[in-house]
Each structure stands twice: as structure tokens, then as C-alpha cells.
Design a protein around this motif. Structure first.
Motif, short mmCIF file in Angstrom:
data_model
loop_
_atom_site.label_atom_id
_atom_site.label_comp_id
_atom_site.label_asym_id
_atom_site.label_seq_id
_atom_site.Cartn_x
_atom_site.Cartn_y
_atom_site.Cartn_z
N ARG A 78 0.83 -1.21 0.00
CA ARG A 78 0.00 0.00 0.00
C ARG A 78 0.87 1.26 0.00
N LEU A 79 1.93 1.26 0.80
CA LEU A 79 2.80 2.42 0.87
C LEU A 79 3.53 2.66 -0.46
N ILE A 80 3.88 1.59 -1.15
CA ILE A 80 4.52 1.74 -2.46
C ILE A 80 3.52 2.35 -3.44
N ARG A 81 2.31 1.84 -3.44
CA ARG A 81 1.29 2.33 -4.39
C ARG A 81 0.95 3.81 -4.14
N THR A 82 0.80 4.18 -2.88
CA THR A 82 0.38 5.55 -2.58
C THR A 82 1.51 6.55 -2.76
N GLY A 83 2.75 6.07 -2.78
CA GLY A 83 3.85 6.96 -3.05
C GLY A 83 4.40 7.64 -1.82
N PRO A 84 5.31 8.59 -2.03
CA PRO A 84 6.01 9.23 -0.91
C PRO A 84 5.08 10.12 -0.10
N PRO A 85 5.50 10.49 1.11
CA PRO A 85 4.69 11.38 1.96
C PRO A 85 4.45 12.73 1.28
N ARG A 86 3.50 13.46 1.79
CA ARG A 86 3.05 14.71 1.16
C ARG A 86 4.18 15.70 0.93
N PHE A 87 5.08 15.87 1.88
CA PHE A 87 6.11 16.89 1.77
C PHE A 87 7.46 16.31 1.30
N SER A 88 7.44 15.10 0.79
CA SER A 88 8.68 14.49 0.28
C SER A 88 9.11 15.17 -1.02
N PRO A 89 10.43 15.33 -1.23
CA PRO A 89 10.91 15.86 -2.51
C PRO A 89 10.47 15.01 -3.70
N PHE A 90 10.23 13.72 -3.45
CA PHE A 90 9.80 12.83 -4.53
C PHE A 90 8.40 13.19 -5.06
N GLN A 91 7.70 14.07 -4.34
CA GLN A 91 6.40 14.52 -4.84
C GLN A 91 6.55 15.44 -6.05
N LEU A 92 7.74 16.00 -6.23
CA LEU A 92 8.01 16.85 -7.38
C LEU A 92 8.16 15.98 -8.62
N LYS A 93 7.36 16.27 -9.64
CA LYS A 93 7.32 15.41 -10.83
C LYS A 93 8.69 15.21 -11.45
N GLN A 94 9.45 16.29 -11.61
CA GLN A 94 10.75 16.18 -12.27
C GLN A 94 11.72 15.32 -11.46
N LEU A 95 11.72 15.51 -10.15
CA LEU A 95 12.60 14.70 -9.30
C LEU A 95 12.16 13.25 -9.29
#
Length: 211
Positions: A78-95
Motif C-alpha cells: 500500500r505504501l509503495i502504491r500511494t507513493g512518498p509522503p506529502r512533503f517528500s521531494p519525490f512529490q516533485l514530478k521532475q525529481l
């Protein structure tokens, strides 16, 4: 719009779910539960994930990995599917694209190709080009430990130098297969190697490719 990283993330989650927690992977010593824990820790525990690259932090990474591997497998998926936490840098599309496209592609193949009935996955030309673009930028980093000179070549003739030295081995294949080879999955990559016999043998057995 979906990105390559998001697509590969969801595929990886599906493959891990289907395989179950105790299936083999191409990562030496890791079963699917360990691989799932690695993906989650990398995204959600930056205080420990540094141990992937920084040796003094490796013991902390190992401890946190064990903690996450002990969680219910369904929660890891579930954690893999939902992705990184809200304020994670990985939330940035380019990164996310830059950091995770190859990461998730390789780990998806780690699950797929460890199974006895796996078959080569058909990838569209746009994705192949995207993998090649990333491979060109990381080739020398990932190939720095090669025991020979190493040149990567696409079927259309485009090349990238991964390691300077002699003798030289040229590895030819689609970008997706070259990625796997350069990231230490030599035995599973569908490529052709050209060079001196001894050099080819050393390169196939090299443990220093990848991170």
C-alpha cells in the motif's frame, strides 16, 4: 498525466503483490518482502536511506530495513502504491522522474526475472528513449567499478562510454537491457557482448557494477 515513474511504481506494486512476500528476486539475499521494505524506506525514511550510498550509515539502514520488513506485507504494498509522503521531494514530478524511473523499472524486473516462467517485456520506443537518456547521464557513475573498458551500444548504433580502459568490451542491446546490465543484473540482461573472451568473463562476473 501519468509519468514513467508512476507507471513503473504501480507495476512494481502489482508484481510484488502477485508474487507474495517470500518470492525470490534478482537482488542477492533479498526476497520480495525485503525489496518492498527497501522501496518504502528509500522514500519514507531519508534519515536511514543515506546508508544506500554512505557506508557509515549502512548499519542504521539495515536496522530500519529490518523494522519495515517486519511490517505486514500488505501495508508495504500500500505504501509503495500511494507513493512518498506529502512533503517528500519525490512529490516533485521532475525529481520523481529523474530518481525513480530507472529505480522502479529495475526493481520490477528484479521481481519478474527471478521467476522461472518470465518473458521479455515489450516496451514502447518512447520509454526506451527515456531510459537511454538517463543511461547516458549515469553510465560513468554506474560503470566506474567495471574491471574492463565498457561501451554501451544501442541496436541503432548510439553509444555511451561507461568506463574507460583496456581491453574494451562493447555491450549491445535495447536501453532497457543495457540498464539492467549496468545496474548489476548482468546474468538476466538480454545483451550481446563483444571483446576479448577473458574480459567478457570478468565483466559478466563483476560485482562492482551499479551502486
Amino acid at each position: 498525466m501519468s509519468t514513467f515513474a508512476k507507471r513503473e511504481r504501480l507495476l512494481l506494486a502489482d508484481l510484488l503483490e502477485t508474487a507474495g512476500p517470500d518470492a525470490p528476486t534478482l537482488c542477492e539475499g533479498w526476497q520480495t518482502r525485503d525489496l518492498a521494505a527497501h522501496v518504502v524506506v528509500r522514500e519514507r525514511r531519508p534519515d536511514a536511506a543515506g546508508g544506500i550510498l554512505i557506508k557509515p550509515l549502512a548499519s542504521r539502514l539495515e536496522k530500519v530495513m529490518e523494522e519495515f520488513a517486519g511490517k505486514p506485507y500488505e501495508e508495504l504494498i500500500r505504501l509503495i502504491r500511494t507513493g512518498p509522503p506529502r512533503f517528500s521531494p519525490f512529490q516533485l514530478k521532475q525529481l520523481d522522474e529523474a530518481s525513480n524511473t530507472i529505480e522502479f523499472y529495475v526493481h520490477a524486473e528484479d521481481v519478474r526475472r527471478a521467476q522461472p516462467d518470465w518473458s521479455t517485456r515489450e516496451l514502447d520506443p518512447v520509454f526506451q528513449d527515456a531510459l537511454w537518456s538517463r543511461l547516458e547521464r549515469t553510465a560513468r557513475l554506474m560503470g566506474r567499478g567495471a574491471p574492463t573498458g565498457l561501451v554501451l551500444r544501442r541496436p541503432d548504433g548510439q553509444t555511451a562510454v561507461a568506463h574507460r580502459g583496456t581491453p574494451v568490451v562493447t555491450v549491445t542491446g535495447e536501453p532497457s537491457e543495457l540498464v539492467l546490465f549496468l545496474y548489476g543484473r548482468q546474468s538476466a540482461a538480454k545483451v550481446a557482448l563483444d571483446g576479448e573472451e577473458d574480459a567478457i568473463a570478468k565483466l559478466h562476473e563483476a560485482k562492482e557494477l551499479g551502486i
